[in-house]
Write a protein that holds these residues in place. Structure first.
Motif, PDB file in Angstrom:
ATOM      1  N   PRO A   1       0.837  -1.200   0.000  1.00  0.00           N
ATOM      2  CA  PRO A   1       0.000   0.000   0.000  1.00  0.00           C
ATOM      3  C   PRO A   1       0.874   1.253   0.000  1.00  0.00           C
ATOM      4  CG  PRO A   1      -0.748  -1.562   1.661  1.00  0.00           C
ATOM      5  CD  PRO A   1       0.563  -2.072   1.140  1.00  0.00           C
ATOM      6  N   ILE A   2       0.424   2.257  -0.766  1.00  0.00           N
ATOM      7  CA  ILE A   2       1.173   3.498  -0.896  1.00  0.00           C
ATOM      8  C   ILE A   2       0.254   4.666  -0.560  1.00  0.00           C
ATOM      9  CG2 ILE A   2       2.447   5.008  -2.465  1.00  0.00           C
ATOM     10  CD1 ILE A   2       2.754   2.405  -4.224  1.00  0.00           C
ATOM     11  N   ALA A   3       0.630   5.419   0.452  1.00  0.00           N
ATOM     12  CA  ALA A   3      -0.077   6.648   0.800  1.00  0.00           C
ATOM     13  C   ALA A   3       0.626   7.796   0.088  1.00  0.00           C
ATOM     14  CB  ALA A   3      -0.044   6.868   2.305  1.00  0.00           C
ATOM     15  N   VAL A   4      -0.134   8.621  -0.597  1.00  0.00           N
ATOM     16  CA  VAL A   4       0.420   9.824  -1.209  1.00  0.00           C
ATOM     17  C   VAL A   4       0.204  10.961  -0.213  1.00  0.00           C
ATOM     18  CG1 VAL A   4       0.272  11.434  -3.154  1.00  0.00           C
ATOM     19  CG2 VAL A   4      -0.032   8.971  -3.530  1.00  0.00           C
ATOM     20  N   ASP A   5       1.284  11.586   0.184  1.00  0.00           N
ATOM     21  CA  ASP A   5       1.253  12.572   1.267  1.00  0.00           C
ATOM     22  C   ASP A   5       1.493  13.984   0.742  1.00  0.00           C
ATOM     23  OD1 ASP A   5       1.034  13.374   3.950  1.00  0.00           O
ATOM     24  OD2 ASP A   5       3.182  13.114   4.319  1.00  0.00           O
ATOM     25  N   ASN A   6       0.708  14.396  -0.248  1.00  0.00           N
ATOM     26  CA  ASN A   6       0.907  15.718  -0.843  1.00  0.00           C
ATOM     27  C   ASN A   6       0.607  16.859   0.116  1.00  0.00           C
ATOM     28  OD1 ASN A   6       1.806  14.625  -3.212  1.00  0.00           O
ATOM     29  ND2 ASN A   6      -0.024  15.102  -4.404  1.00  0.00           N
ATOM     30  N   ALA A   7      -0.107  16.606   1.194  1.00  0.00           N
ATOM     31  CA  ALA A   7      -0.399  17.644   2.195  1.00  0.00           C
ATOM     32  C   ALA A   7       0.568  17.561   3.381  1.00  0.00           C
ATOM     33  CB  ALA A   7      -1.844  17.523   2.677  1.00  0.00           C
ATOM     34  N   TYR A   8       1.511  16.616   3.345  1.00  0.00           N
ATOM     35  CA  TYR A   8       2.528  16.423   4.384  1.00  0.00           C
ATOM     36  C   TYR A   8       1.938  16.072   5.757  1.00  0.00           C
ATOM     37  CZ  TYR A   8       5.527  18.422   0.817  1.00  0.00           C
ATOM     38  OH  TYR A   8       6.178  18.668  -0.364  1.00  0.00           O
ATOM     39  N   ALA A   9       0.734  15.528   5.782  1.00  0.00           N
ATOM     40  CA  ALA A   9       0.110  15.137   7.053  1.00  0.00           C
ATOM     41  C   ALA A   9       0.863  13.973   7.691  1.00  0.00           C
ATOM     42  CB  ALA A   9      -1.358  14.763   6.824  1.00  0.00           C
ATOM     43  N   LEU A  10       1.258  12.988   6.891  1.00  0.00           N
ATOM     44  CA  LEU A  10       1.989  11.846   7.433  1.00  0.00           C
ATOM     45  C   LEU A  10       3.425  12.236   7.792  1.00  0.00           C
ATOM     46  CD1 LEU A  10       0.567   9.136   5.051  1.00  0.00           C
ATOM     47  CD2 LEU A  10       0.098   9.374   7.479  1.00  0.00           C
ATOM     48  N   ALA A  11       4.035  13.057   6.971  1.00  0.00           N
ATOM     49  CA  ALA A  11       5.389  13.537   7.288  1.00  0.00           C
ATOM     50  C   ALA A  11       5.383  14.245   8.638  1.00  0.00           C
ATOM     51  CB  ALA A  11       5.885  14.476   6.196  1.00  0.00           C
ATOM     52  N   ASP A  12       4.370  15.061   8.880  1.00  0.00           N
ATOM     53  CA  ASP A  12       4.268  15.754  10.163  1.00  0.00           C
ATOM     54  C   ASP A  12       4.025  14.767  11.297  1.00  0.00           C
ATOM     55  OD1 ASP A  12       4.666  18.169   8.879  1.00  0.00           O
ATOM     56  OD2 ASP A  12       2.549  18.753   8.923  1.00  0.00           O
ATOM     57  N   ALA A  13       3.135  13.805  11.087  1.00  0.00           N
ATOM     58  CA  ALA A  13       2.815  12.830  12.136  1.00  0.00           C
ATOM     59  C   ALA A  13       4.041  12.001  12.521  1.00  0.00           C
ATOM     60  CB  ALA A  13       1.674  11.919  11.684  1.00  0.00           C
ATOM     61  N   PHE A  14       4.874  11.676  11.530  1.00  0.00           N
ATOM     62  CA  PHE A  14       6.083  10.881  11.778  1.00  0.00           C
ATOM     63  C   PHE A  14       7.309  11.756  12.067  1.00  0.00           C
ATOM     64  CE2 PHE A  14       3.397   7.696  10.000  1.00  0.00           C
ATOM     65  CZ  PHE A  14       3.886   6.475  10.419  1.00  0.00           C
ATOM     66  N   GLU A  15       7.102  13.079  12.047  1.00  0.00           N
ATOM     67  CA  GLU A  15       8.192  14.030  12.256  1.00  0.00           C
ATOM     68  C   GLU A  15       9.343  13.744  11.294  1.00  0.00           C
ATOM     69  OE1 GLU A  15       9.217  13.986  16.449  1.00  0.00           O
ATOM     70  OE2 GLU A  15       7.100  14.016  17.001  1.00  0.00           O
ATOM     71  N   ASN A  16       8.979  13.551  10.028  1.00  0.00           N
ATOM     72  CA  ASN A  16       9.965  13.166   9.022  1.00  0.00           C
ATOM     73  C   ASN A  16      10.165  14.256   7.983  1.00  0.00           C
ATOM     74  OD1 ASN A  16      11.741  11.351   7.575  1.00  0.00           O
ATOM     75  ND2 ASN A  16      10.117  11.300   6.044  1.00  0.00           N
ATOM     76  N   GLN A  17      11.428  14.476   7.636  1.00  0.00           N
ATOM     77  CA  GLN A  17      11.770  15.411   6.564  1.00  0.00           C
ATOM     78  C   GLN A  17      12.820  14.818   5.626  1.00  0.00           C
ATOM     79  OE1 GLN A  17      13.354  18.938   8.407  1.00  0.00           O
ATOM     80  NE2 GLN A  17      14.606  17.772   9.832  1.00  0.00           N
ATOM     81  N   PHE A  18      13.051  13.512   5.724  1.00  0.00           N
ATOM     82  CA  PHE A  18      14.138  12.875   4.984  1.00  0.00           C
ATOM     83  C   PHE A  18      13.632  11.943   3.882  1.00  0.00           C
ATOM     84  CE2 PHE A  18      15.703  13.692   9.288  1.00  0.00           C
ATOM     85  CZ  PHE A  18      16.738  14.551   8.989  1.00  0.00           C
ATOM     86  N   PHE A  19      14.510  11.726   2.876  1.00  0.00           N
ATOM     87  CA  PHE A  19      14.245  10.832   1.747  1.00  0.00           C
ATOM     88  C   PHE A  19      15.459   9.961   1.510  1.00  0.00           C
ATOM     89  CE2 PHE A  19      12.208  14.884   1.016  1.00  0.00           C
ATOM     90  CZ  PHE A  19      10.909  14.532   0.724  1.00  0.00           C
TER      91      PHE A  19
END
Length: 149
Positions: free
Chosen positions: A94-112
């Motif tokens: 499963p792939i979540a598309v996080d164009n609103a950065y909601a998951l990035a914020d929830a996971f406190e993630n800024q890395f690739f």
């Protein structure tokens, strides 16, 4: 996120792929790898085949894998580019598309790429980013699953 932090809810994705019949609640009680990537990330592409192999390699041991596409730049928000990478790399999880950065914020993630491995209790067991961090993901999965190396 700190180690032993609870896994955030997978809420706020702008779109999902490979998610027919998938309910994030099914991750409860199972070891889970959350993998952040972006279509414009070269390192993400370099490690994608191996990440996808974990889906098959550890499925019988109970590992769940969920990908989160987090745009690195504005052009990454093009869903057609995401679909092309899904096809090209044979991404089956499963792939979540996080164009609103909601998951990035929830996971406190800024890395690739970024990798968050949660134990059966839903607590953060290991996290890593980049190609150097990725080298430890497989050993940590095997440690979590009780596989002798």
């Amino acid at each position: 996120m700190r180690l032993k932090s609870p896994m955030p809810e997978l809420k706020g994705a702008t779109e999902w792929f490979n998610a027919e019949g998938f309910d994030p609640k099914q991750l409860i009680g199972k070891p889970t790898l959350i993998h952040f990537w972006a279509v414009s990330c070269h390192i993400c592409h370099e490690v994608m085949d191996e990440v996808v192999s974990y889906v098959h390699q550890y499925k019988d041991k109970g590992l769940q894998v969920v990908a989160v596409h987090m745009p690195k730049q504005e052009s990454d928000m093009d869903i057609e580019k995401v679909k092309k990478d899904i096809q090209q790399y044979g991404i089956v999880q499963p792939i979540a598309v996080d164009n609103a950065y909601a998951l990035a914020d929830a996971f406190e993630n800024q890395f690739f790429p970024a990798f968050f491995l949660f134990d059966q209790e839903g607590k953060l067991f290991y996290r890593a980013a980049g190609d150097k961090g990725f080298k430890n993901v497989k050993p940590k999965i095997e440690q979590l699953l009780g596989i002798e190396g």
